[in-house]
Design a protein around this motif. Structure first.
Motif: not given
Length: 62
Positions: A35-55
């Motif tokens: 999972y080392d490389d995964l931490k450097d990947e950008p967060v997908p837009d659909h997950l960012l939108n979901l986090l905004k909705q949850l907030g």
């Protein structure tokens, strides 16, 4: 029937055996490598939108 698994002490009979510290460390190291490389990947837009909705505060539904 006792298990032939000998990486650690036997479990308590409830089906949740134990794993030795050495095995835990090896698993942890392998997961870090995987999972080392995964931490450097950008967060997908659909997950960012979901986090905004949850907030957002929810309207009272009475």
């Amino acid at each position: 029937m006792p298990s032939s698994h000998s990486d650690g002490p036997p479990g308590n009979g409830s089906g949740g055996g134990t794993v030795s510290r050495i095995v835990q460390d090896l698993i942890g190291e392998q997961l870090r490598v995987m999972y080392d490389d995964l931490k450097d990947e950008p967060v997908p837009d659909h997950l960012l939108n979901l986090l905004k909705q949850l907030g957002k505060p929810q309207p009272d539904e009475d």
